[in-house]
Design a protein around this motif. Structure first.
Motif, PDB file in Angstrom:
ATOM      1  N   GLU A 162       1.012  -1.119  -0.126  1.00  0.00           N
ATOM      2  CA  GLU A 162       0.317  -0.399  -0.007  1.00  0.00           C
ATOM      3  C   GLU A 162       0.757   0.764   0.015  1.00  0.00           C
ATOM      4  O   GLU A 162       2.020   1.179   0.958  1.00  0.00           O
ATOM      5  N   TYR A 163       0.737   2.244  -0.735  1.00  0.00           N
ATOM      6  CA  TYR A 163       1.256   3.606  -1.524  1.00  0.00           C
ATOM      7  C   TYR A 163       0.785   4.797  -0.776  1.00  0.00           C
ATOM      8  O   TYR A 163      -0.248   4.494  -1.477  1.00  0.00           O
ATOM      9  N   GLU A 164       1.515   5.485  -0.728  1.00  0.00           N
ATOM     10  CA  GLU A 164       0.920   7.048  -0.341  1.00  0.00           C
ATOM     11  C   GLU A 164       1.430   7.886  -1.524  1.00  0.00           C
ATOM     12  O   GLU A 164       2.655   7.915  -1.466  1.00  0.00           O
ATOM     13  N   VAL A 220       2.859   2.216   3.106  1.00  0.00           N
ATOM     14  CA  VAL A 220       2.585   2.436   3.993  1.00  0.00           C
ATOM     15  C   VAL A 220       2.506   1.647   5.787  1.00  0.00           C
ATOM     16  O   VAL A 220       2.059   0.320   5.432  1.00  0.00           O
ATOM     17  N   THR A 221       2.994   1.560   6.320  1.00  0.00           N
ATOM     18  CA  THR A 221       2.752   0.322   7.551  1.00  0.00           C
ATOM     19  C   THR A 221       1.601   1.246   8.525  1.00  0.00           C
ATOM     20  O   THR A 221       1.453   2.534   8.438  1.00  0.00           O
ATOM     21  N   GLU A 261      -8.660  -2.258  11.502  1.00  0.00           N
ATOM     22  CA  GLU A 261      -9.154  -2.269   9.713  1.00  0.00           C
ATOM     23  C   GLU A 261      -7.897  -2.295   9.186  1.00  0.00           C
ATOM     24  O   GLU A 261      -8.599  -3.215   7.908  1.00  0.00           O
ATOM     25  N   ALA A 262      -6.618  -2.512   9.062  1.00  0.00           N
ATOM     26  CA  ALA A 262      -5.843  -3.138   8.087  1.00  0.00           C
ATOM     27  C   ALA A 262      -4.828  -4.038   7.986  1.00  0.00           C
ATOM     28  O   ALA A 262      -4.817  -4.117   7.026  1.00  0.00           O
ATOM     29  N   LEU A 263      -6.068  -4.788   9.541  1.00  0.00           N
ATOM     30  CA  LEU A 263      -5.218  -6.687   9.131  1.00  0.00           C
ATOM     31  C   LEU A 263      -6.735  -7.377   8.259  1.00  0.00           C
ATOM     32  O   LEU A 263      -7.384  -6.679   8.038  1.00  0.00           O
ATOM     33  N   PHE A 317       3.307  -2.964  10.901  1.00  0.00           N
ATOM     34  CA  PHE A 317       2.680  -3.709   9.285  1.00  0.00           C
ATOM     35  C   PHE A 317       2.781  -2.956   8.110  1.00  0.00           C
ATOM     36  O   PHE A 317       1.692  -1.768   8.330  1.00  0.00           O
ATOM     37  N   THR A 318       2.566  -3.831   7.158  1.00  0.00           N
ATOM     38  CA  THR A 318       1.889  -3.032   5.912  1.00  0.00           C
ATOM     39  C   THR A 318       0.151  -4.025   5.557  1.00  0.00           C
ATOM     40  O   THR A 318      -0.189  -4.855   6.675  1.00  0.00           O
ATOM     41  N   ARG A 319      -0.451  -3.133   4.761  1.00  0.00           N
ATOM     42  CA  ARG A 319      -1.772  -2.945   4.815  1.00  0.00           C
ATOM     43  C   ARG A 319      -2.537  -4.605   4.211  1.00  0.00           C
ATOM     44  O   ARG A 319      -1.373  -5.410   3.936  1.00  0.00           O
TER      45      ARG A 319
END
Length: 401
Positions: A135-137, A157-158, A180-182, A203-205
């Motif tokens: 996931e990138y910003e 994004v972390t 919500e990202a897990l 962690f990352t999404r």
């Protein structure tokens, strides 16, 4: 007169003429004879059509070259110029997603202006296989080239998952489930109390809840083993379970780092003397378990006398298992406690505790704390619904030993 002889000599070697000899005049004899005629020339009309065709083909080639050059110029310009996104956004690249899909998704999200140009640009830079999942910003007005470089870098994004010290496993699981990202489901059963590390995981999404739980459990197991291995040799603790259990009680008794080691020393002194620990947090856990006490529910005098397997006012020694997840500081405090003769402590009204070596001193400290409570109540002009024992005033607050 021999005319034949003279004629033969003059024309020796010449091919005999067929047919009768036609006499020529002197002028005719001097004219040159016609040679072999040249091949027939193409008509002017025919030559004109070929030239037109060749000119047409050459024009097409030149036009194509100019068009290709213009297309490359405009495409490169579009690839490096600022993008259409005004506010920017996050963009998720799932594993095994191809460049074409990524380009289409970027265009649909309004992050790039043309999916085809992005796709061609990525391939022109030989990055077809270089874009990484994550996931990138995406920054506002990021160009296609900047987006390509970002996706190539893998700098996703972390997110953070924080499990504070003193939470129960049930409370920690509530945090993990709500993030919500897990991804993924929660386990059907809770692990043992005290087995979750109090830490912050990055962690990352797309990371799963089970991965977070496995990591926290593995970290806590390693931490406990590390600290237990370098404990004081004279601790009255039989095994790691008792070690973590006492550390969890220390964790719930205070959040002040300068007190943990001394509070641990008090409990260890009481264990050595065979005194009950008399810790209020064990009352709460015995009554409410891992869900914890409701915030509007005080501890009543009757709760102190209510027997449960965890109530250290009614049982001897330690509870059968931890009452929370202790952090490193509390584990360290129990493994290497303060050398003290203190046997009691009670809250002092300032966020800390007053310690005592005798029951008489302790009762005086309790009296001061009660006076402080009454003053606070009077200032607030609000009487309590019942007479609570006061959370944090344990370890002999009501003892007559």
């Amino acid at each position: 007169m021999n005319t034949n002889s003279g004629g033969n000599e003059f024309g020796r070697g010449a091919a005999p003429q067929a047919g009768p000899i036609v006499p020529k005049t002197a002028n005719e004899a001097l004219r040159p004879e016609k040679g072999t005629p040249p091949p027939a020339r193409r008509s002017r009309k025919s030559r004109s059509q070929v030239i037109v065709f060749l000119n047409f083909m050459l024009s097409l080639v030149l036009l194509a070259m100019v068009g290709a050059g213009l297309a490359v110029y405009l495409g490169k310009k579009a690839f490096i110029e600022p993008g259409p996104s005004v506010a920017g956004d996050t963009f998720l690249v799932k594993p095994s997603t191809g460049v074409a899909q990524i380009a289409e998704q970027l265009e649909r999200r309004g992050l790039i202006s043309d999916a085809r140009i992005f796709r061609i640009g990525v391939r022109a830079y030989d990055n077809d296989q270089a874009l990484k999942a994550g996931e990138y910003e995406i920054k506002p007005h990021a160009s296609m080239r900047e987006i390509m470089e970002l996706l190539k870098s893998g700098k996703s994004v972390t997110y953070a998952l924080t499990i504070p010290e003193g939470l129960t496993v049930h409370q920690a699981f509530e945090r993990i489930a709500a993030h919500e990202a897990l991804a993924g489901d929660m386990p059907a059963q809770l692990p043992p109390e005290g087995s979750i590390a109090t830490d912050t995981l990055r962690f990352t999404r797309g990371a799963t809840r089970q991965q977070m739980i496995d990591k926290l459990m593995a970290d806590q197991k390693a931490l406990v083993a590390e600290i237990w291995a370098r404990r004081d040799s004279d601790l009255p603790l039989a095994d790691e379970n008792e070690f973590v259990t006492l550390a969890s009680i220390v964790e719930k008794e205070t959040s002040r780092g300068d007190e943990r080691s001394r509070i641990a020393g008090v409990f260890l002194n009481r264990l050595r003397k065979g005194m009950r620990l008399q810790s209020d947090p064990t009352i709460i856990y015995g009554l409410f378990g891992g869900k914890g006490k409701p915030s509007d529910r005080p501890i009543y005098q009757s709760d102190i006398e209510k027997p449960t397997p965890y109530n250290t006012y009614t049982i001897n020694g330690l509870p059968p298992a931890p009452i929370a997840n202790p952090g490193r500081a509390s584990l360290e405090a129990v493994a290497n406690p303060s050398k003290t003769e203190d046997l009691y402590f009670v809250a002092d009204g300032t966020g800390g505790h007053a310690f005592a070596t005798t029951l008489k001193e302790h009762n005086e400290n309790v009296a001061r704390y009660r006076a402080w409570q009454r003053k606070q109540a009077a200032e607030a002009a609000k009487a309590p619904a019942g007479q609570p024992a006061g959370e944090g005033e344990a370890s002999g607050a009501t003892s007559t030993q």
